[in-house]
Design an enzyme around this catalytic site. Structure first.
Site, PDB file in Angstrom:
ATOM      1  N   ASP A 185       0.273   5.384   0.947  1.00 52.46           N
ATOM      2  CA  ASP A 185      -0.699   6.217   1.650  1.00 52.46           C
ATOM      3  C   ASP A 185      -1.241   7.327   0.764  1.00 52.46           C
ATOM      4  O   ASP A 185      -0.713   7.605  -0.317  1.00 52.46           O
ATOM      5  CB  ASP A 185      -0.055   6.836   2.891  1.00 52.46           C
ATOM      6  CG  ASP A 185       0.389   5.801   3.901  1.00 52.46           C
ATOM      7  OD1 ASP A 185      -0.210   4.710   3.909  1.00 52.46           O
ATOM      8  OD2 ASP A 185       1.319   6.087   4.677  1.00 52.46           O
ATOM      9  N   ARG A 221       8.547   8.040   6.072  1.00 50.14           N
ATOM     10  CA  ARG A 221       8.229   9.429   6.412  1.00 50.14           C
ATOM     11  C   ARG A 221       8.643   9.781   7.848  1.00 50.14           C
ATOM     12  O   ARG A 221       9.026  10.924   8.134  1.00 50.14           O
ATOM     13  CB  ARG A 221       6.748   9.693   6.174  1.00 50.14           C
ATOM     14  CG  ARG A 221       6.386   9.704   4.690  1.00 50.14           C
ATOM     15  CD  ARG A 221       4.897   9.559   4.463  1.00 50.14           C
ATOM     16  NE  ARG A 221       4.150  10.650   5.094  1.00 50.14           N
ATOM     17  CZ  ARG A 221       2.830  10.628   5.259  1.00 50.14           C
ATOM     18  NH1 ARG A 221       2.116   9.581   4.854  1.00 50.14           N
ATOM     19  NH2 ARG A 221       2.225  11.649   5.823  1.00 50.14           N
ATOM     20  N   ARG A 271       0.831  -1.197   0.000  1.00 54.26           N
ATOM     21  CA  ARG A 271       0.000   0.000   0.000  1.00 54.26           C
ATOM     22  C   ARG A 271       0.869   1.253   0.000  1.00 54.26           C
ATOM     23  O   ARG A 271       1.908   1.285   0.636  1.00 54.26           O
ATOM     24  CB  ARG A 271      -0.887   0.023   1.247  1.00 54.26           C
ATOM     25  CG  ARG A 271      -1.751  -1.214   1.428  1.00 54.26           C
ATOM     26  CD  ARG A 271      -2.416  -1.195   2.796  1.00 54.26           C
ATOM     27  NE  ARG A 271      -3.147  -2.418   3.056  1.00 54.26           N
ATOM     28  CZ  ARG A 271      -3.739  -2.700   4.208  1.00 54.26           C
ATOM     29  NH1 ARG A 271      -3.669  -1.827   5.208  1.00 54.26           N
ATOM     30  NH2 ARG A 271      -4.389  -3.843   4.371  1.00 54.26           N
ATOM     31  N   TYR A 302      12.374   3.137  -2.044  1.00 57.73           N
ATOM     32  CA  TYR A 302      11.603   4.360  -1.829  1.00 57.73           C
ATOM     33  C   TYR A 302      12.536   5.559  -1.931  1.00 57.73           C
ATOM     34  O   TYR A 302      13.694   5.494  -1.521  1.00 57.73           O
ATOM     35  CB  TYR A 302      10.951   4.366  -0.446  1.00 57.73           C
ATOM     36  CG  TYR A 302       9.638   3.611  -0.371  1.00 57.73           C
ATOM     37  CD1 TYR A 302       8.439   4.234  -0.710  1.00 57.73           C
ATOM     38  CD2 TYR A 302       9.602   2.285   0.050  1.00 57.73           C
ATOM     39  CE1 TYR A 302       7.233   3.552  -0.635  1.00 57.73           C
ATOM     40  CE2 TYR A 302       8.399   1.594   0.128  1.00 57.73           C
ATOM     41  CZ  TYR A 302       7.217   2.235  -0.216  1.00 57.73           C
ATOM     42  OH  TYR A 302       6.033   1.555  -0.141  1.00 57.73           O
TER      43      TYR A 302
END
Length: 245
Positions: free
Chosen positions: A53, A198, A51, A111
């Site tokens: 966000d 994050r 997933r 990422y």
């Protein structure tokens, strides 16, 4: 039964994340399922590699679906991109072995987080980076990020609530590079917890601003406590760059 693999690029700005929601059709998964189900005239469930966000982008999200349809791959590819919104693009469509699973077969993910580090904001990069006015000490952040490499319990860097699932993950590589006013942070690992990148970014920023010492990363890992870590940086700077199998 055919198994079709998709490599997907999307601008997550206006979506509620990857995962289909009952109370909203503004999700990446929902948009894809709607188009593909219409194409094959049968309900289709898309399996994603993971997933993302709300507000997070992707350049290399991977998903797969099963279908009895005999539509050729090239026609599938053309149809999906024709009917999808312009901010979601399927870059590649391939037929894979039936046992391929886009989530369970993942070996690692890459990422990338972008920070625009200048007192003047960017009109063009504002949707795809976090604007930070104060100057960052890049070398200080590089030293701190090295402490993330390896296998650790990353629960302190996550918004995960109490869970029976393992919160141990391995980060294989971290890279920080500055190009002009843009600072690019790369993380490659075997998996990432909810909000993990994050929160890592929020913690590294505190180090980069000299509000915390390099050992702050050790403190968070040892504490296993979310409240010790930095804040969760906004989603628009985060991209799922690539998924490795």
């Amino acid at each position: 039964m055919r198994n079709i693999k998709l490599t997907i690029e999307y601008d997550g700005s206006r979506y509620s994340g990857w995962q289909r929601l009952k109370n909203s059709d503004e999700t990446i998964q929902g948009k894809l399922e709607s188009v593909i189900s219409e194409m094959v005239a049968s309900p289709i469930e898309i399996i994603g590699s993971g997933r993302t966000d709300a507000g997070v982008h992707a350049k290399g999200q991977v998903a797969n679906f099963h279908t009895k349809s005999k539509i050729p791959i090239r026609e599938i590819h053309k149809y999906i991109n024709y009917y999808l919104p312009q901010d979601i693009i399927v870059k590649e469509v391939t037929e894979v072995p039936e046992r391929f699973h886009s989530r369970y077969n993942v070996k690692s993910k890459k990422y990338v987080y972008y920070i625009w580090n200048h007192w003047i904001p960017s009109a063009f990069d504002r949707k795809y980076s976090y604007h930070l006015v104060e100057k960052l000490d890049i070398e200080f952040m590089k030293e701190a990020s090295k402490k993330l490499v390896g296998t650790h319990d990353f629960i302190g860097f996550s918004s995960v609530k109490k869970t029976n699932k393992s919160t141990i993950r391995t980060i294989n590589e971290t890279t920080i590079a500055k190009e002009g006013n843009m600072v690019k942070f790369i993380f490659i690992g075997n998996g990432f917890l909810y909000n993990m990148v994050r929160i890592i970014m929020g913690s590294l920023v505190e180090v980069g601003l000299k509000q915390k010492e390099i050992s702050y990363i050790d403190d968070i890992l040892e504490s296993k406590n979310r409240s010790v870590a930095g804040r969760t940086l906004p989603p628009q700077g985060l991209f799922l760059e690539e998924v490795y199998y």
